[in-house]
Design a protein around this motif. Structure first.
Motif, PDB file in Angstrom:
ATOM      1  N   GLY A  77      37.904  41.131  39.930  1.00 57.04           N
ATOM      2  CA  GLY A  77      37.848  39.685  40.192  1.00 57.04           C
ATOM      3  C   GLY A  77      37.434  38.872  38.981  1.00 57.04           C
ATOM      4  O   GLY A  77      37.100  39.397  37.915  1.00 57.04           O
ATOM      5  N   GLU A  78      37.445  37.558  39.178  1.00 55.18           N
ATOM      6  CA  GLU A  78      37.104  36.613  38.094  1.00 55.18           C
ATOM      7  C   GLU A  78      35.620  36.707  37.728  1.00 55.18           C
ATOM      8  O   GLU A  78      35.244  36.546  36.583  1.00 55.18           O
ATOM      9  N   GLU A  79      34.793  36.949  38.761  1.00 59.25           N
ATOM     10  CA  GLU A  79      33.336  36.938  38.573  1.00 59.25           C
ATOM     11  C   GLU A  79      32.904  38.015  37.577  1.00 59.25           C
ATOM     12  O   GLU A  79      33.326  39.166  37.671  1.00 59.25           O
ATOM     13  N   GLN A  80      32.070  37.611  36.631  1.00 56.19           N
ATOM     14  CA  GLN A  80      31.526  38.571  35.663  1.00 56.19           C
ATOM     15  C   GLN A  80      30.134  39.007  36.129  1.00 56.19           C
ATOM     16  O   GLN A  80      29.289  38.167  36.408  1.00 56.19           O
TER      17      GLN A  80
END
Length: 474
Positions: free
Chosen positions: A161-164
């Protein structure tokens, strides 16, 4: 396919086994990477057909009602964790030299070069709570994290996903570990080991070995339960990176390289300078919600993993204070006429029920349901001195009644010969009649719920509703 990353999925023939919560996301991810995906599924009901139609619209092939045959040209199988290792599909894969991965293995292989390390937790009981506590502690330290795996965010979403994230708190079942040969955690914990899922694994030895895989290749800490020697044995057998340490947690006074309790304080004698002389205070037992012994053990395991990752002591305290447990896990429902009513419907096996019963001094125990092959002798023997009375419901209550007759004959037993949902109200009314001020009426069924209820949540809700009716009439 070794243990390295697969960098080119384009055109690879991948078979996904199972249309469940892990199979559908895995199929979509692999399709998105350019693989030629075929999903095979044993069932062919209306739900499966609807799911298949969604996947086919994307260009993913689906075979319903045929989970046994290996599709021609398959180069890799990605299986739902619940599929048993002895299924014909896997025998055919073995014969053809085709590797089998679970969703955890797939997520592990798809991580990017700067991926967040994993702090991993397994065990027969307490996994979810410990992982949620761990995530709360990591958040209190200002780290970007999530509780993933069997709970919360899906592992594939967390990895792709986009979340780091800085670090992930990962709950892993024995099934998932069985199908994750190349997983290598930063640090990992096995909370406890008791017979469970033996129909799937085939033996206690095979079950323990799959749990023990969580320690393979650990870099910093293998966290084990001092009170459960089997967990320490798994650490001894694990092949870890040089410098990785065995870290114990105990409800007693900790030795060097352990976390434990001293006069109501959670202390760390593992991640401190000169651990032979020094101990670091982390939190008070009162900071743990609820402070039942097995839950304090969960908190110590979470603290050990967080400390292995380098969080400061204040983050342990703040994270534990901020944590609220899920519903139906030793949840205090109400006090009625000086009697506490506690819902631990999540105690669906004997090991969980034993931990729950150990948290109270004088108990009217509501138990019973589907035993799933469990025996109750040891549970009753260990808990007998705490039992004021027992109220039994459900399909397999006779097994508990017999264990009580043998090992706690002095404990009064009410056997409600009922499996209808209204039985819970009757059980609570009986418990009220038997309890005196200072007692705890504890729903810790030691059994699954499906004989009477949709799931343990519905069973716990029925208990709470019955207690509220008592309170209204008190």
């Amino acid at each position: 396919m070794g243990s390295g990353q697969v960098t080119d999925w384009q055109g690879m023939n991948v078979t996904v086994a199972g249309l469940g919560v892990s199979g559908i996301p895995a199929a979509k991810v692999l399709h998105g990477l350019g693989a030629k995906v075929t999903v095979v599924n044993d069932g062919d009901d209306a739900r499966a057909r609807a799911q298949a139609a969604d996947l086919e619209a994307l260009g993913i092939a689906v075979r319903l009602g045929d989970g046994a045959t290996l599709p021609e040209g398959t180069e890799l199988i990605v299986t739902a964790p619940g599929w048993k290792p002895d299924k014909p599909l896997f025998a055919a894969a073995h014969e053809a030299g085709v590797p089998v991965w679970g969703d955890v293995e797939l997520a592990w292989r798809l991580r990017g070069p700067d991926a967040a390390p994993w702090l991993a937790v397994t065990g027969t009981n307490g996994k979810t709570t410990t992982v949620q506590m761990l995530a709360s502690i990591l958040e209190a330290a200002g780290l970007r994290t999530a509780a993933v795996g069997n709970i919360g965010v899906s592992l594939l979403d967390a990895v792709l996903g986009e979340e780091q994230y800085d670090v992930l708190a990962v709950e892993l079942s024995s099934y998932q570990l069985h199908w994750a040969p190349s997983l290598r955690a930063h640090s990992a914990a096995v909370l406890n080991l008791a017979p469970d899922h033996l129909d799937w694994h085939g033996s206690m030895e095979a079950y323990a070995a799959d749990k023990g895989r969580i320690y393979e290749g650990n870099r910093v800490a293998c966290v084990y339960n001092v009170a459960d020697k089997a967990t320490e044995d798994l650490v001894r057998e694990a092949d870890v990176e040089e410098g990785c340490r065995a870290i114990g947690f105990t409800l007693g006074t900790p030795a060097p390289s352990q976390l434990g309790i001293v006069e109501g304080i959670l202390v760390d004698r593992a991640f401190v300078e000169d651990r032979h002389k020094n101990a670091q205070e982390l939190a008070e037992v009162a900071d743990v919600n609820p402070p039942a012994p097995h839950n304090v053990a969960n908190a110590l395991a979470a603290a050990a993993l967080a400390r292995a990752y380098g969080v400061p002591p204040t983050a342990v305290r703040d994270g534990l204070r901020a944590f609220t447990p899920d519903a139906h896990r030793i949840a205090h429902v109400a006090d009625v006429e000086g009697v506490a009513y506690v819902d631990d419907s999540k105690a669906t096996n004997t090991h969980a029920a034993e931990a729950s019963l150990a948290a109270y001094e004088s108990i009217v125990w509501i138990a019973g349901g589907l035993a799933k092959g469990a025996v109750f002798e040891e549970l009753v023997t260990k808990s007998a001195k705490r039992l004021r009375a027992a109220v039994l419901i459900g399909a397999d209550r006779g097994l508990i009644r017999e264990a009580l007759a043998r090992h706690a004959p002095e404990v009064p037993v009410v056997d409600l010969d009922r499996t209808d949902t209204g039985a819970m109200l009757a059980a609570v009314q009986e418990a009220r009649r038997l309890a005196v001020a200072g007692d705890t009426v504890l729903l810790a069924p030691a059994c699954a719920s499906m004989d009477m209820f949709a799931n343990y949540n519905q069973r716990g809700d029925a208990f709470a509703e019955a207690v509220r009716e008592l309170g209204a009439g008190a």
